[in-house]
Motif scaffolding. Structure first.
Motif, short mmCIF file in Angstrom:
data_model
loop_
_atom_site.label_atom_id
_atom_site.label_comp_id
_atom_site.label_asym_id
_atom_site.label_seq_id
_atom_site.Cartn_x
_atom_site.Cartn_y
_atom_site.Cartn_z
N ARG A 1 0.82 -1.21 0.00
CA ARG A 1 0.00 0.00 0.00
C ARG A 1 0.85 1.26 0.00
O ARG A 1 0.56 2.22 -0.71
N ASP A 2 1.91 1.21 0.81
CA ASP A 2 2.73 2.43 0.91
C ASP A 2 4.21 2.17 0.66
O ASP A 2 5.03 3.09 0.74
N GLY A 3 4.56 0.91 0.37
CA GLY A 3 5.95 0.58 0.08
C GLY A 3 6.85 0.49 1.31
O GLY A 3 8.06 0.30 1.17
N SER A 4 6.27 0.59 2.48
CA SER A 4 7.09 0.52 3.68
C SER A 4 7.66 -0.88 3.84
O SER A 4 7.04 -1.87 3.43
N THR A 5 8.84 -0.95 4.41
CA THR A 5 9.52 -2.22 4.57
C THR A 5 10.00 -2.40 6.00
O THR A 5 10.14 -1.43 6.76
N TYR A 6 10.24 -3.63 6.33
CA TYR A 6 10.76 -3.97 7.66
C TYR A 6 11.79 -5.06 7.49
O TYR A 6 11.64 -5.97 6.66
N TYR A 7 12.85 -4.99 8.31
CA TYR A 7 13.89 -6.01 8.28
C TYR A 7 14.22 -6.45 9.70
O TYR A 7 14.31 -5.63 10.62
N ALA A 8 14.46 -7.73 9.86
CA ALA A 8 14.97 -8.21 11.13
C ALA A 8 16.39 -7.68 11.31
O ALA A 8 17.12 -7.47 10.33
N ASP A 9 16.78 -7.48 12.54
CA ASP A 9 18.11 -6.94 12.82
C ASP A 9 19.21 -7.81 12.22
O ASP A 9 20.24 -7.31 11.80
N SER A 10 18.97 -9.11 12.18
CA SER A 10 20.00 -10.04 11.72
C SER A 10 20.31 -9.90 10.23
O SER A 10 21.35 -10.36 9.77
N VAL A 11 19.41 -9.26 9.48
CA VAL A 11 19.62 -9.14 8.03
C VAL A 11 19.69 -7.70 7.56
O VAL A 11 19.96 -7.44 6.38
N LYS A 12 19.45 -6.77 8.47
CA LYS A 12 19.44 -5.36 8.11
C LYS A 12 20.79 -4.96 7.50
O LYS A 12 21.84 -5.28 8.03
N GLY A 13 20.73 -4.26 6.37
CA GLY A 13 21.94 -3.85 5.68
C GLY A 13 22.47 -4.87 4.70
O GLY A 13 23.35 -4.55 3.89
N ARG A 14 21.97 -6.09 4.75
CA ARG A 14 22.41 -7.15 3.83
C ARG A 14 21.32 -7.60 2.88
O ARG A 14 21.60 -7.97 1.75
N PHE A 15 20.08 -7.60 3.36
CA PHE A 15 18.95 -8.05 2.55
C PHE A 15 18.12 -6.85 2.12
O PHE A 15 17.98 -5.86 2.87
N THR A 16 17.53 -6.95 0.94
CA THR A 16 16.64 -5.91 0.44
C THR A 16 15.40 -6.55 -0.15
O THR A 16 15.51 -7.41 -1.02
N ILE A 17 14.24 -6.12 0.32
CA ILE A 17 12.99 -6.62 -0.22
C ILE A 17 12.43 -5.59 -1.19
O ILE A 17 12.56 -4.37 -0.98
N SER A 18 11.84 -6.08 -2.27
CA SER A 18 11.28 -5.18 -3.27
C SER A 18 10.13 -5.87 -3.99
O SER A 18 10.03 -7.10 -3.99
N SER A 19 9.29 -5.06 -4.60
CA SER A 19 8.19 -5.61 -5.38
C SER A 19 8.37 -5.23 -6.84
O SER A 19 8.80 -4.12 -7.15
N ASP A 20 8.06 -6.17 -7.70
CA ASP A 20 8.11 -5.95 -9.14
C ASP A 20 6.68 -6.01 -9.64
O ASP A 20 6.14 -7.11 -9.84
N ASN A 21 6.07 -4.86 -9.81
CA ASN A 21 4.65 -4.85 -10.17
C ASN A 21 4.40 -5.41 -11.56
O ASN A 21 3.36 -6.01 -11.81
N ALA A 22 5.35 -5.23 -12.46
CA ALA A 22 5.17 -5.74 -13.82
C ALA A 22 5.13 -7.26 -13.83
O ALA A 22 4.37 -7.87 -14.60
N LYS A 23 5.94 -7.87 -12.99
CA LYS A 23 5.98 -9.34 -12.94
C LYS A 23 5.13 -9.90 -11.82
O LYS A 23 4.99 -11.11 -11.70
N ASN A 24 4.60 -9.00 -10.99
CA ASN A 24 3.80 -9.42 -9.84
C ASN A 24 4.57 -10.40 -8.95
O ASN A 24 4.10 -11.49 -8.62
#
Length: 121
Positions: A53-76
């Motif tokens: 809805r707003d693109g906000s993201t959350y990361y566990a401390d153990s992965v913060k700075g190493r993992f990135t979550i993203s959405s690809d709307n074209a590919k769903n």
């Protein structure tokens, strides 16, 4: 609702993998999509989620700075880019979808079958 994870595999420490979560016939719009993982003998833990809805993201401390979550709307799809992988990242990774926007909502949402990630030299 069927969720399909892909992109897992074997990688050396320090390497990268990109996981994808797809939902054929379903659109992620207005939903929260999260990634969880479960290592042998351990409880399932939340890794990251994205609120479409707003693109906000959350990361566990153990992965913060190493993992990135993203959405690809074209590919769903929702992707999890994992860099600087460590042996302790080894687990089965699952994606989950919920109309709600909290971890508890995701836990009780729809789940995929998981994809194995192994970090080892």
């Amino acid at each position: 609702l069927q969720l399909v994870e892909s992109g897992g595999g074997l990688v050396q420490p320090g390497g990268s993998l990109r996981l994808s979560c797809a939902a054929p016939g379903f659109t992620f719009h207005d939903y929260t999509i999260g990634w969880f993982r479960q290592a042998p003998g351990k409880e399932r833990e939340g890794v990251s989620y994205i609120n479409s809805r707003d693109g906000s993201t959350y990361y566990a401390d153990s992965v913060k700075g190493r993992f990135t979550i993203s959405s690809d709307n074209a590919k769903n799809t929702v992707n999890l880019q994992m860099n600087s992988l460590k042996p302790e990242d080894t687990a089965v990774y699952y994606c989950a979808v919920s109309y709600g926007s909290s971890w508890s909502d995701l836990y009780s949402g729809s789940w995929g079958q998981g994809t194995q990630v192994t970090v080892s030299s």
